[in-house]
Design an enzyme around this catalytic site. Structure first.
Site, mmCIF file in Angstrom:
data_model
loop_
_atom_site.group_PDB
_atom_site.id
_atom_site.type_symbol
_atom_site.label_atom_id
_atom_site.label_comp_id
_atom_site.label_asym_id
_atom_site.label_seq_id
_atom_site.Cartn_x
_atom_site.Cartn_y
_atom_site.Cartn_z
ATOM 1 N N SER A 148 0.858 -1.192 0.000
ATOM 2 C CA SER A 148 0.000 0.000 0.000
ATOM 3 C C SER A 148 0.886 1.231 0.000
ATOM 4 O O SER A 148 2.040 1.174 0.443
ATOM 5 C CB SER A 148 -0.888 -0.001 1.250
ATOM 6 N N TYR A 161 -1.825 -0.377 10.212
ATOM 7 C CA TYR A 161 -1.966 -0.947 8.869
ATOM 8 C C TYR A 161 -0.785 -0.491 8.005
ATOM 9 O O TYR A 161 -0.174 -1.305 7.297
ATOM 10 C CB TYR A 161 -3.285 -0.497 8.251
ATOM 11 N N LYS A 165 2.222 -2.724 6.195
ATOM 12 C CA LYS A 165 2.509 -2.687 4.767
ATOM 13 C C LYS A 165 3.950 -2.255 4.495
ATOM 14 O O LYS A 165 4.550 -2.653 3.491
ATOM 15 C CB LYS A 165 1.520 -1.757 4.066
#
Length: 255
Positions: A148, A161, A165
């Site tokens: 991401s 998150y 990533k």
């Protein structure tokens, strides 16, 4: 120069996690259209059967295997069943991801932290290891990790998150460096805002979209197919000298 087979995946076996919708589904359809035998995985077998039937009706070779990637024993079963079905694994796409929280990092619980890391980092790590003996035997092995833009620069409200990533990007580079001698290419794609169910809380928020469009060079949301086509390049022999690379597909967000 004959370019007719530049992006062909004929006779290749591709295993895709999180393959029942969004980016994973787009990759599965594009790989199948390019000639691959595709195994899609997500949690619900019934959903996978429906997706597989839909793609088979288009003339594609697709098989669904239910797997919760957060459970190591299910990853082992996923690889075992893929080999039983097709006899090999040439392409692995680690696409399944989890993000159960949105908000400040300091408000993220340890339980949520563990779940994010389990699905987004540990599962790809374990699945790559499980696929390694079969990737070594392939004539053109490729691993594609879906990271991401948050892995490049942490996104507000998506702190852990983003951390996961970022770890996946580092994992990609580590495997690429060590597996190069086996001709196994390992690359990462970092999508920006793509119109999927997973990202709906963002693109359905008018205020968020207005702010993003003020600075986004390509002023629109991306489509899953645009990530799928980049994945096709990385899976094909057209990317035969590309490994350890990190590709952004974000409309210029990270410029």
């Amino acid at each position: 120069m004959d370019l007719s087979n530049a992006f062909s995946l004929n006779d290749k076996v591709a295993l895709i996690t999180g393959g029942s919708r969004g980016i994973g589904y787009a990759i599965a359809e594009i790989f199948a259209a390019a000639g691959a035998k595709v195994v899609i995985s997500s949690r619900k077998q019934e959903t996978l059967n429906q997706i597989a039937d839909k793609l088979k009706s288009k003339g594609y070779e697709v098989f669904g295997i239910a797997c919760n990637v957060g459970k190591i024993e299910e990853l082992e079963t996923l690889v075992k069943m893929t080999i039983e079905k097709y006899g090999s694994i040439d392409i692995l796409v680690n696409n399944a991801a989890s993000n159960p929280v949105f908000g400040p990092i300091h408000e993220t619980s340890l339980e949520a932290f563990d779940k994010i890391m389990q699905v987004n980092v540990k599962a790809p790590f374990e699945l790559m290891k499980l696929c390694y003996p079969f990737l070594k035997k392939s004539s053109s092995p490729s691993v594609i990790n879906i990271s991401s833009i948050g892995g490049i620069s942490p996104e507000f409200g998506l702190g852990i998150y983003s951390v996961s990533k970022s770890a996946l990007i580092s994992l990609t580079k580590g495997f690429a460096k060590e597996w190069g001698s086996n001709k196994i290419r390992v690359n990462a794609i970092c999508p920006g805002l793509i119109k999927t169910k997973f990202s709906e809380p963002l693109w359905s928020n008018e205020k968020t979209m207005d702010e993003m469009m003020k600075t986004l060079p390509i002023k629109r949301i991306g489509s899953p197919d645009e990530i799928g086509l980049m994945a096709l390049f990385l899976a094909s022999t057209s990317a035969s000298y590309t490994t350890g690379a990190v590709f952004s597909a974000d409309g210029g967000h990270t410029i």
